[in-house]
Design a protein around this motif. Structure first.
Motif, PDB file in Angstrom:
ATOM      1  N   TYR A 100       0.753  -1.383   0.007  1.00  0.00           N
ATOM      2  CA  TYR A 100      -0.057   0.035   0.004  1.00  0.00           C
ATOM      3  C   TYR A 100       0.745   1.183  -0.101  1.00  0.00           C
ATOM      4  O   TYR A 100       1.667   1.446   1.069  1.00  0.00           O
ATOM      5  CB  TYR A 100      -1.064  -0.140   1.228  1.00  0.00           C
ATOM      6  CG  TYR A 100      -1.890  -1.035   1.203  1.00  0.00           C
ATOM      7  CD1 TYR A 100      -1.661  -2.156   2.186  1.00  0.00           C
ATOM      8  CD2 TYR A 100      -3.012  -1.260   0.301  1.00  0.00           C
ATOM      9  CE1 TYR A 100      -2.491  -3.291   1.905  1.00  0.00           C
ATOM     10  CE2 TYR A 100      -4.042  -2.336   0.204  1.00  0.00           C
ATOM     11  CZ  TYR A 100      -3.696  -3.345   0.915  1.00  0.00           C
ATOM     12  OH  TYR A 100      -4.330  -4.377   1.088  1.00  0.00           O
ATOM     13  N   LEU A 103       0.884   3.768   2.986  1.00  0.00           N
ATOM     14  CA  LEU A 103       1.374   3.401   4.147  1.00  0.00           C
ATOM     15  C   LEU A 103       2.892   3.230   4.243  1.00  0.00           C
ATOM     16  O   LEU A 103       3.575   3.017   3.273  1.00  0.00           O
ATOM     17  CB  LEU A 103       0.743   2.291   4.970  1.00  0.00           C
ATOM     18  CG  LEU A 103      -1.124   2.194   4.531  1.00  0.00           C
ATOM     19  CD1 LEU A 103      -1.495   0.648   4.902  1.00  0.00           C
ATOM     20  CD2 LEU A 103      -1.581   3.401   5.232  1.00  0.00           C
ATOM     21  N   GLU A 107       3.172   0.898   9.242  1.00  0.00           N
ATOM     22  CA  GLU A 107       1.542   0.916   9.409  1.00  0.00           C
ATOM     23  C   GLU A 107       1.312  -0.471   8.704  1.00  0.00           C
ATOM     24  O   GLU A 107       0.209  -0.860   9.073  1.00  0.00           O
ATOM     25  CB  GLU A 107       1.227   2.117   8.800  1.00  0.00           C
ATOM     26  CG  GLU A 107       1.303   3.309   9.279  1.00  0.00           C
ATOM     27  CD  GLU A 107       1.024   4.602   8.507  1.00  0.00           C
ATOM     28  OE1 GLU A 107       1.208   4.499   7.501  1.00  0.00           O
ATOM     29  OE2 GLU A 107       0.766   5.777   9.242  1.00  0.00           O
ATOM     30  N   ARG A 110       1.733  -3.286  10.909  1.00  0.00           N
ATOM     31  CA  ARG A 110       0.470  -3.233  12.119  1.00  0.00           C
ATOM     32  C   ARG A 110      -0.770  -3.590  11.623  1.00  0.00           C
ATOM     33  O   ARG A 110      -1.624  -4.264  12.426  1.00  0.00           O
ATOM     34  CB  ARG A 110       0.317  -1.951  12.487  1.00  0.00           C
ATOM     35  CG  ARG A 110       1.522  -1.265  13.675  1.00  0.00           C
ATOM     36  CD  ARG A 110       1.217  -0.066  14.310  1.00  0.00           C
ATOM     37  NE  ARG A 110       2.176   0.401  15.127  1.00  0.00           N
ATOM     38  CZ  ARG A 110       2.580   1.557  15.300  1.00  0.00           C
ATOM     39  NH1 ARG A 110       2.119   2.563  14.902  1.00  0.00           N
ATOM     40  NH2 ARG A 110       3.562   1.958  16.077  1.00  0.00           N
ATOM     41  N   TYR A 111      -1.000  -3.269  10.488  1.00  0.00           N
ATOM     42  CA  TYR A 111      -2.465  -3.534   9.803  1.00  0.00           C
ATOM     43  C   TYR A 111      -2.547  -5.160   9.520  1.00  0.00           C
ATOM     44  O   TYR A 111      -3.533  -5.566   9.950  1.00  0.00           O
ATOM     45  CB  TYR A 111      -2.549  -2.985   8.274  1.00  0.00           C
ATOM     46  CG  TYR A 111      -3.799  -3.364   7.474  1.00  0.00           C
ATOM     47  CD1 TYR A 111      -3.474  -4.192   6.536  1.00  0.00           C
ATOM     48  CD2 TYR A 111      -5.054  -2.835   8.046  1.00  0.00           C
ATOM     49  CE1 TYR A 111      -4.817  -4.652   5.886  1.00  0.00           C
ATOM     50  CE2 TYR A 111      -6.033  -3.340   7.049  1.00  0.00           C
ATOM     51  CZ  TYR A 111      -5.957  -4.364   6.069  1.00  0.00           C
ATOM     52  OH  TYR A 111      -7.082  -4.492   5.369  1.00  0.00           O
ATOM     53  N   PHE A 112      -1.433  -5.511   9.069  1.00  0.00           N
ATOM     54  CA  PHE A 112      -1.536  -7.059   8.944  1.00  0.00           C
ATOM     55  C   PHE A 112      -1.520  -7.877  10.332  1.00  0.00           C
ATOM     56  O   PHE A 112      -2.166  -9.061  10.340  1.00  0.00           O
ATOM     57  CB  PHE A 112      -0.408  -7.696   7.854  1.00  0.00           C
ATOM     58  CG  PHE A 112      -1.056  -7.348   6.523  1.00  0.00           C
ATOM     59  CD1 PHE A 112      -0.293  -6.285   5.925  1.00  0.00           C
ATOM     60  CD2 PHE A 112      -1.530  -8.221   6.000  1.00  0.00           C
ATOM     61  CE1 PHE A 112      -0.903  -5.906   4.535  1.00  0.00           C
ATOM     62  CE2 PHE A 112      -1.995  -8.024   4.548  1.00  0.00           C
ATOM     63  CZ  PHE A 112      -1.556  -6.983   3.908  1.00  0.00           C
ATOM     64  N   THR A 114      -3.063  -6.937  12.970  1.00  0.00           N
ATOM     65  CA  THR A 114      -4.197  -6.677  13.513  1.00  0.00           C
ATOM     66  C   THR A 114      -5.334  -7.857  12.584  1.00  0.00           C
ATOM     67  O   THR A 114      -5.918  -8.373  13.199  1.00  0.00           O
ATOM     68  CB  THR A 114      -4.814  -5.328  13.581  1.00  0.00           C
ATOM     69  OG1 THR A 114      -3.835  -4.525  13.848  1.00  0.00           O
ATOM     70  CG2 THR A 114      -6.149  -5.205  13.986  1.00  0.00           C
ATOM     71  N   GLY A 115      -4.948  -7.830  11.408  1.00  0.00           N
ATOM     72  CA  GLY A 115      -5.599  -8.657  10.558  1.00  0.00           C
ATOM     73  C   GLY A 115      -5.482 -10.198  10.989  1.00  0.00           C
ATOM     74  O   GLY A 115      -6.429 -10.908  10.922  1.00  0.00           O
ATOM     75  N   TYR A 116      -4.233 -10.627  11.581  1.00  0.00           N
ATOM     76  CA  TYR A 116      -4.195 -12.158  11.955  1.00  0.00           C
ATOM     77  C   TYR A 116      -4.473 -12.004  13.391  1.00  0.00           C
ATOM     78  O   TYR A 116      -4.297 -13.080  13.742  1.00  0.00           O
ATOM     79  CB  TYR A 116      -2.573 -12.181  11.660  1.00  0.00           C
ATOM     80  CG  TYR A 116      -2.404 -12.741  10.118  1.00  0.00           C
ATOM     81  CD1 TYR A 116      -1.680 -11.822   9.335  1.00  0.00           C
ATOM     82  CD2 TYR A 116      -2.900 -13.777   9.761  1.00  0.00           C
ATOM     83  CE1 TYR A 116      -1.486 -12.152   8.065  1.00  0.00           C
ATOM     84  CE2 TYR A 116      -2.742 -14.274   8.323  1.00  0.00           C
ATOM     85  CZ  TYR A 116      -1.890 -13.378   7.478  1.00  0.00           C
ATOM     86  OH  TYR A 116      -1.689 -13.494   6.282  1.00  0.00           O
ATOM     87  N   GLY A 117      -5.081 -11.198  13.834  1.00  0.00           N
ATOM     88  CA  GLY A 117      -5.601 -11.144  15.050  1.00  0.00           C
ATOM     89  C   GLY A 117      -4.726 -10.847  16.379  1.00  0.00           C
ATOM     90  O   GLY A 117      -4.908 -11.413  17.553  1.00  0.00           O
ATOM     91  N   LEU A 118      -3.113 -10.332  16.158  1.00  0.00           N
ATOM     92  CA  LEU A 118      -2.746 -10.079  17.380  1.00  0.00           C
ATOM     93  C   LEU A 118      -3.034  -8.962  18.269  1.00  0.00           C
ATOM     94  O   LEU A 118      -3.503  -7.973  17.559  1.00  0.00           O
ATOM     95  CB  LEU A 118      -1.186  -9.677  16.686  1.00  0.00           C
ATOM     96  CG  LEU A 118      -0.293 -11.023  16.326  1.00  0.00           C
ATOM     97  CD1 LEU A 118      -0.748 -11.809  15.078  1.00  0.00           C
ATOM     98  CD2 LEU A 118       1.235 -10.313  16.101  1.00  0.00           C
ATOM     99  N   SER A 119      -2.825  -9.083  19.423  1.00  0.00           N
ATOM    100  CA  SER A 119      -3.210  -7.912  20.392  1.00  0.00           C
ATOM    101  C   SER A 119      -2.110  -6.962  20.024  1.00  0.00           C
ATOM    102  O   SER A 119      -0.928  -6.983  19.317  1.00  0.00           O
ATOM    103  CB  SER A 119      -3.042  -8.478  21.673  1.00  0.00           C
ATOM    104  OG  SER A 119      -1.907  -8.749  21.974  1.00  0.00           O
ATOM    105  N   ARG A 159       6.073  -9.039   6.510  1.00  0.00           N
ATOM    106  CA  ARG A 159       4.699  -9.159   6.563  1.00  0.00           C
ATOM    107  C   ARG A 159       3.987 -10.489   6.792  1.00  0.00           C
ATOM    108  O   ARG A 159       3.157 -11.007   7.484  1.00  0.00           O
ATOM    109  CB  ARG A 159       3.981  -8.551   5.360  1.00  0.00           C
ATOM    110  CG  ARG A 159       2.225  -8.681   5.160  1.00  0.00           C
ATOM    111  CD  ARG A 159       1.824  -7.783   4.048  1.00  0.00           C
ATOM    112  NE  ARG A 159       2.330  -8.287   2.797  1.00  0.00           N
ATOM    113  CZ  ARG A 159       2.030  -7.680   1.790  1.00  0.00           C
ATOM    114  NH1 ARG A 159       1.186  -6.560   1.592  1.00  0.00           N
ATOM    115  NH2 ARG A 159       2.471  -7.949   0.475  1.00  0.00           N
ATOM    116  N   VAL A 162       4.674 -11.918  10.191  1.00  0.00           N
ATOM    117  CA  VAL A 162       4.074 -11.115  11.210  1.00  0.00           C
ATOM    118  C   VAL A 162       3.283 -11.868  12.453  1.00  0.00           C
ATOM    119  O   VAL A 162       3.534 -11.740  13.431  1.00  0.00           O
ATOM    120  CB  VAL A 162       3.349 -10.087  10.733  1.00  0.00           C
ATOM    121  CG1 VAL A 162       1.899 -10.335  10.598  1.00  0.00           C
ATOM    122  CG2 VAL A 162       3.227  -9.030  11.898  1.00  0.00           C
TER     123      VAL A 162
END
Lengths: 260, 729
Positions: A100, A103, A107, A110-112, A114-119, A159, A162
Motif C-alpha cells: 500500500y 502506508l 503501518e 501493524r495492519y496485517f 491486526t488482521g491476523y488477530g494479534l493484540s 509481513r 508477522v
C-alpha cells in the motif's frame, strides 16, 4: 501418498487436487490430480515453467480458489472445513505482492498483524523482532512508494511472518531482485527451515530452487511429473540437473503434441 | 540474519484482538489510503473551492444580463418632438406619484417589478407620417396625438387633449395604453388635489390604498429546486475515485491476494472500504456546501437563490441529512460496480452508465409537478431527490419520507452484501471472464443455507413489494370483507412465502435447510403454546404506552375506516378471520424472517446480531400499513421479532416460531372479535386504557413458565454457531 513417512509429521497434504477453468474453447485443467506432502522443517520446491499450475496450487492452499476436485489439509484441518483457521496458520509471499503505497512499512505490518488477530502488545513485540531481523529500521517510517524493490521485498517477507505461521508459501520470491536481494530471500528461507516451518517455494528459476529446496516437485501442465530429493530425481531420470530434467519433460510433451 | 526467528508450531494471534478493534484498524487503513492520495484531496478541496466561485460569477453575470433584457419595451408613436417631450415628462411625473404610495411590507431586494423602457417614435417628416397607419402596421405599440390646451398641470407646464390610438386585440398595445393611462390619471389627480388645496379648502383623499406583497405558497426559487441534484452530483464525484481505488485498485496494485489471504471475511474488509468511501463522499458534500455558502455570501446572492430566509444553518443541516442517506446508498452501489472490475479502466467504463442513469431521472424529477408519493417513494435516487426538494420546500410528509429512507437503506444493504460476494472472488483475482453476471447465474452446486447477500437482496426486493401490496389493499377496502381477506391472504403468501421459496429454488437450496424447517421434539410444544398465549398483553401495553407519549399514527378519518373494518369482519366466520389474518401471516412471515433471513444472516454474524437485525427488519415491515404508516408498531414488533428469533435459535427450527406467531395473532384477533373494550387493540384509540394489573401479572407468570419450559426442553439442543461449510462462506 508419495514421500509420506509416518515418523515425521506432515504439515501440508494435497490429495488429488484438481482445478479446471472454463474458457471459450472449453475446460482448461490448470492443476491435474496433484498429490504431495510437506513436513515441518522442510522446504519443498514446486517447480515448473510459466502456466504449469504453481500459483493456482498455492491459491487453492489458501482457499483463494476453490478446487474442482480433491482436498487440501494443513495441520490436520481441511481447507473446506475451516478456511479462516487455515489462513491463520499460513504466511504468503506472493509473486505479485504489492504494498500500500500511502502506508509506511510500520503501518503495513501493524495492519496485517491486526488482521491476523494479534493484540497490541503482541504486535509491538513481533514488529520489533521483525524489524531487527529483516533490517527494516532504516526505512520503517517512509511511504512504501519510495522504497526500492529490495526494500519492498523485505517488507513483504516480514509481513508474511508477522503472525509467526508454521506454514509459509513463497511464490517466485526472487522475482525482480538483484543478487543482494535474492540472497536476502535465500537467508530467509534457510531461517524458516531452521525454525521448523513447512515451506513451499514456487519458482521457475531452477538453479535457485536447487539452492533453496530439500525436495522438489516438477510440475508441467498441472501434473506432477517427478517428485523427490535431488538424489531421488537423478535416479529417476538419469539426469543430473533440474534444467535437464525439465527439458526432457518439455521435449516429451512436445513430441506427444505432434504425435511422434 | 544474525539470530533465529522465534519458532512456534501454531501461529500467534488468532482472535487476541476484539472485533471492533480489528474493524477499526481495517477502516483506518482504508481511510489513510484514500485521504493521503492527492487525487482524493484535489476532488475534495480544490474542485469545490474553484468551481463554486466560477459558477457564482457566471450566474450573476447571466442573471443581471437577463434582468436587463427581460424589462418590457413600449413603443409609442407621436407626431412631433414637442409631443414626445411633453408625454415623457407627464409619464415620469405620473410614475413618481404612483411610486409614492405607502407600502405595508417591503419586498426584499431584487424582487421589485421590472420598469418598462418607453421609446418614443418621432417621424423625420411629420407631413408624410400617418399615425394610424403606424399603429395598424405594428411599427408602434401605441399612437398618441397631443393637442396642447390652455389648461395647466402646473406653472409653465401645459395640459393637453390626448388621443390614444390602440391596436385592437393586441395585448402589448393594451399594456402600453394601460401604462400610459395610469400615469396620465395620476398626473390629473395630483393637479386636482393641488387645485383644491390652493383654494384654501382642506381636502384629503377619501380612499387610501396601500400595497402588501404576499409570498405565494409552493413557490420556491428555481435554483432551490435544482440544488439537490447539483449537490448530489458533486457528492457522487467525490466517491467515485476512492471506490475504484479501494477495490479495482487493489488488484492493479497487486495487493488483493495478500489481503484475501487474511483470516477475515470479505464482508468485513468491504465494510471498512464502504466506510472510507462514505466518509470521503460526505466530506465532499460538506466541502461543496461550504464552498457554495461562502460563494453565495460573498456575492450577496443568498436571498436571490434561497429566498428570504437565505442559506440558514437549518437548511445546511437538512442538506447534509439528505446527503447522508444518498451517500450511503451511492457508496454501496459504487462498491458493487467497482468490486467486479479487474482494473481502473474497467471500473471507469462500468461507472459511466451508472452516472448517466443517475443524472437522467434527476433532471426529469426536478421539473415541477413531481411529488414524493406512491411508487416514486421506492425508486432509488428518484425518491431521495424528491425528498430533498420537498424538504427544502418544507412540504415533506413523514410517511413517504420514511418509506424512501427505509427502502434506500435496504437497497444499500443489498448492494453491499452483493459487493462482498464479488470482491476478491476467484474470477476477479485471476482475471477470468466473469463478474457482475455471476450474481445472476444459477449456482451449479447445492447449498445448505442462503448467503447474507441473498438475504439482504431479498429484503431489498420484498420491502417495496410489501409497500406496493399494502397500497393495493387499500383499493379493495370498499369491497366485501371476505374478498379483502382473500386478497390479503394471497398477497401475504405470495410475498413472504412465495418470494423466499423462489429464491431457494433458484439457488438450489433445499427448503428444509434454507428455511430451517426442522422437526422438533413434542416436549417443546407446551412451552411454545404458553408463550404464544401470554405475550400479547405486553405487546399491547407497549403500543398503548407509545401512543400515550405521542406516537399516534392514525387520524380521525383513518380511525373511522378501521371501525368500519372491525364491524365488517365480525360478519365473517371467525375461523376464516383467524386463519386469514392470524395463522397465515404468522406462518408466512416466520418462513421469511426467521427461516430464510435469519439463516442467511447467521452466515456472517453471530446469533445475537442476526436475531437483532432480523427483528429490526421485522419491525420495519410492520410499520407499513395499508394506506399509511404506524410508527408506534416499530418497537413492539421489533421486540416480538427478538422473541421469535430467540425461540428459533433455541429450538434450531422455525416451526415453533410459526406456531407461536400464529397463536399470538389469533389470540389478538379473537379478543378483538369478542371483547368490545379491547376492540381497538391493534390501532389504539386516544383514550385506550391499560390492561388490569392482574392480567399483566398472570400473563407474566404464564410467560415465565413458557420460557422455562422451552429452555429446559431444548437444553440438549443448545444453539451453537452453525457450521457453514467454508466453501459456502
Amino acid at each position: 501418498m508419495s514421500g509420506d513417512s509416518p515418523s515425521v509429521e506432515s504439515v501440508i497434504r494435497l490429495h488429488e487436487l484438481t482445478r479446471k477453468f472454463r474458457t471459450e474453447r472449453g475446460d482448461v485443467v490448470a492443476v491435474d490430480r496433484l498429490s504431495l506432502v510437506t513436513r515441518a522443517g522442510e522446504v519443498y520446491g514446486l517447480l515448473g515453467p510459466n502456466g504449469a499450475g504453481k500459483t493456482t496450487t498455492l491459491r487453492m492452499l489458501l482457499g483463494l480458489l476453490a478446487p474442482t476436485h480433491g482436498e487440501v489439509d494443513i495441520l490436520g484441518t481441511r481447507v473446506s472445513e475451516d478456511l479462516q483457521k487455515i489462513r491463520q496458520q499460513v504466511g504468503l509471499v506472493s509473486a505479485s505482492a504489492g504494498l500500500y503505497q500511502w502506508l509506511s512499512p510500520l503501518e503495513t505490518l501493524r495492519y496485517f498483524a491486526t488482521g491476523y488477530g494479534l493484540s497490541k502488545q503482541q504486535t509491538a513485540e513481533r514488529i520489533e523482532e521483525l524489524v531487527s531481523r529483516m533490517g527494516l529500521s532504516g526505512f520503517l517510517h517512509r511511504r512504501t512508494a519510495t522504497l526500492s524493490t529490495g526494500q519492498k521485498q523485505r517488507v513483504n517477507l516480514a509481513r508474511a511472518l508477522v503472525h509467526d505461521p508454521p506454514v509459509v508459501l513463497l511464490d517466485e520470491p526472487t522475482r525482480g531482485l538483484d543478487v543482494v536481494g535474492s540472497q536476502v530471500v535465500f537467508d530467509f528461507v534457510a531461517e524458516l527451515r531452521q525454525t521448523g516451518k513447512a515451506v513451499i517455494v514456487c519458482t521457475h528459476q531452477l538453479d535457485e530452487a536447487q539452492r533453496l529446496c530439500d525436495r522438489f516437485g516438477l510440475l508441467h501442465h498441472g501434473r506432477l511429473r517427478y517428485e523427490g530429493t535431488m538424489v531421488e530425481l537423478q535416479q529417476q531420470t538419469g539426469l543430473s540437473s533440474l534444467v535437464e530434467m525439465f527439458l526432457q519433460i518439455l521435449g516429451r510433451a512436445a513430441r506427444q503434441t505432434v504425435g511422434v | 540474519m544474525a539470530e533465529s526467528l522465534r519458532h512456534s508450531k501454531r501461529a500467534i494471534g488468532s482472535r487476541q484482538v476484539s472485533w471492533w478493534s480489528q474493524q477499526r484498524t481495517f477502516t483506518w487503513k482504508e481511510l489513510c489510503e484514500t485521504l493521503r492520495d492527492r487525487r482524493t484531496t484535489v476532488t475534495l478541496f480544490v474542485m469545490p473551492v474553484l468551481l463554486y466561485p466560477l459558477l457564482g460569477l457566471m450566474f450573476r453575470f447571466i442573471a443581471v444580463g437577463n434582468a436587463a433584457q427581460l424589462a418590457p419595451e413600449y413603443r409609442i408613436a407621436v407626431e412631433t418632438e414637442q409631443e414626445a417631450a411633453w408625454l415623457s415628462s407627464v409619464i415620469q411625473a405620473g410614475e413618481q406619484i404612483l411610486q409614492s404610495r405607502p407600502l405595508r411590507s417591503g419586498l426584499s431586494s431584487g424582487t421589485t417589478p421590472l420598469e418598462p423602457k418607453v421609446q418614443f417614435l418621432v417621424p423625420n417628416d411629420a407631413a408624410e407620417f400617418d399615425l394610424e397607419q403606424s399603429v395598424a402596421e405594428g411599427n408602434a405599440d401605441l399612437g398618441v396625438r397631443v393637442s396642447f390646451s390652455e389648461r395647466q398641470i402646473s406653472d409653465g407646464f401645459p395640459g393637453a387633449d390626448v388621443s390614444v390610438l390602440q391596436a385592437e386585440s393586441s395585448p402589448q398595445s393594451n399594456s402600453v395604453a394601460t401604462h400610459l393611462r395610469e400615469r396620465l390619471a395620476a398626473a390629473n389627480l395630483l393637479t386636482a388635489v393641488n387645485t383644491i388645496r390652493q383654494s384654501g379648502k382642506s381636502f384629503s383623499m377619501p380612499i387610501e390604498e396601500a400595497l402588501q406583497w404576499i409570498k405565494p405558497l409552493n413557490q420556491t426559487s428555481a435554483i432551490l429546486g435544482l440544488l439537490p441534484l447539483v449537490l448530489l452530483l458533486m457528492t457522487v464525484t467525490g466517491g467515485v475515485y476512492p471506490a475504484i481505488d479501494l477495490t479495482a485498485g487493489e488488484r492493479e496494485r497487486d495487493t488483493l491476494e495478500t489481503l484475501m489471504a487474511l483470516p477475515v471475511s470479505r464482508a468485513r474488509l468491504l465494510m471498512a472500504k464502504f466506510i472510507a468511501v462514505l466518509t470521503v463522499t460526505m466530506l465532499t458534500g460538506l466541502m461543496n456546501i461550504l464552498a457554495m455558502s461562502a460563494t453565495v455570501y460573498a456575492l450577496q446572492m443568498e436571498s436571490t437563490l434561497f429566498g428570504e430566509s437565505g442559506l440558514s444553518i437549518s437548511l445546511i443541516f437538512k442538506l447534509l441529512s439528505v446527503l447522508l442517506v444518498f451517500s450511503t446508498f451511492y457508496s454501496a452501489i459504487l462498491l458493487l460496480v467497482t468490486s467486479s472490475a479487474r482494473s481502473f479502466k474497467e471500473a471507469q467504463a462500468l461507472l459511466i452508465p451508472l452516472m448517466l442513469t443517475t443524472i437522467a431521472p434527476g433532471l426529469v424529477i426536478m421539473m415541477p409537478g413531481w411529488r414524493l408519493e406512491g411508487w416514486l417513494t421506492i425508486i432509488p435516487v428518484v425518491n431521495i431527490l424528491l425528498m430533498a426538494r420537498e424538504l427544502l420546500e418544507e412540504t415533506l410528509n413523514t410517511f413517504p419520507a420514511t418509506i424512501a429512507i427505509a427502502s434506500t437503506l435496504l437497497y444499500a444493504s443489498a448492494a453491499l452484501s452483493l459487493a462482498a460476494r464479488l470482491f476478491g472472488t476467484d474470477a476477479v483475482l485471476t482475471g477470468s471472464r466473469s463478474g457482475l453476471r455471476d450474481l445472476l447465474r444459477r449456482p451449479r452446486d447445492v447449498s445448505e443455507v442462503p448467503s447474507t447477500a441473498v438475504g439482504f437482496s431479498t429484503l431489498a426486493i420484498l420491502f417495496p413489494m410489501h409497500f406496493l401490496a399494502s397500497g393495493f389493499l387499500t383499493r379493495v377496502s370498499g369491497t366485501d370483507f371476505s374478498l379483502r381477506l382473500i386478497v390479503s391472504a394471497v398477497l401475504t403468501v405470495s410475498l413472504f412465502a412465495g418470494v423466499p421459496v423462489l429464491f431457494l429454488k433458484w439457488l438450489r437450496i433445499p427448503l428444509k435447510s434454507g428455511a430451517r424447517l426442522s422437526h422438533i421434539p413434542v416436549r417443546i410444544w407446551p412451552g411454545i403454546v404458553l408463550i404464544g398465549l401470554s405475550a400479547w398483553p405486553w405487546i399491547y401495553e407497549m403500543i398503548i404506552g407509545l401512543q400515550s407519549i405521542g406516537f399516534q399514527s392514525l387520524n380521525a378519518s383513518q380511525m373511522q375506516q378501521v371501525q368500519e373494518l372491525l364491524k365488517a369482519w365480525r360478519e365473517v366466520p371467525v375461523a376464516l378471520v383467524v386463519f386469514g389474518l392470524g395463522v397465515l401471516p404468522g406462518v408466512c412471515e416466520e418462513l421469511f424472517f426467521r427461516g430464510f433471513l435469519l439463516s442467511s444472516l447467521r452466515r456472517e454474524m453471530n446469533t445475537a446480531a442476526a436475531v437483532i437485525v432480523s427483528a429490526v427488519c421485522f419491525g420495519l415491515f410492520h410499520v407499513v400499513l395499508a394506506g399509511g404508516a404506524a410508527p408506534e408498531r416499530l418497537i413492539p414488533s421489533t421486540v416480538m421479532g427478538l422473541l421469535l428469533g430467540s425461540v428459533t435459535c433455541r429450538c434450531r427450527s422455525v416451526v415453533p416460531a410459526m406456531v407461536l406467531h400464529g397463536i399470538h395473532n389469533s389470540t389478538l384477533l379473537l379478543i378483538a372479535t369478542f371483547n368490545q373494550q379491547l376492540a381497538n387493540l391493534a390501532v389504539g384509540e386516544q383514550h385506550q386504557s391499560h390492561l388490569p394489573a392482574s392480567w399483566l401479572a398472570i400473563s407474566a407468570v404464564i410467560l415465565g413458565i413458557g420460557f422455562a419450559w422451552t429452555a429446559v426442553a431444548t437444553r440438549t439442543q443448545t444453539e451453537s454457531r452453525m457450521l457453514i461449510p467454508e466453501s459456502q462462506r
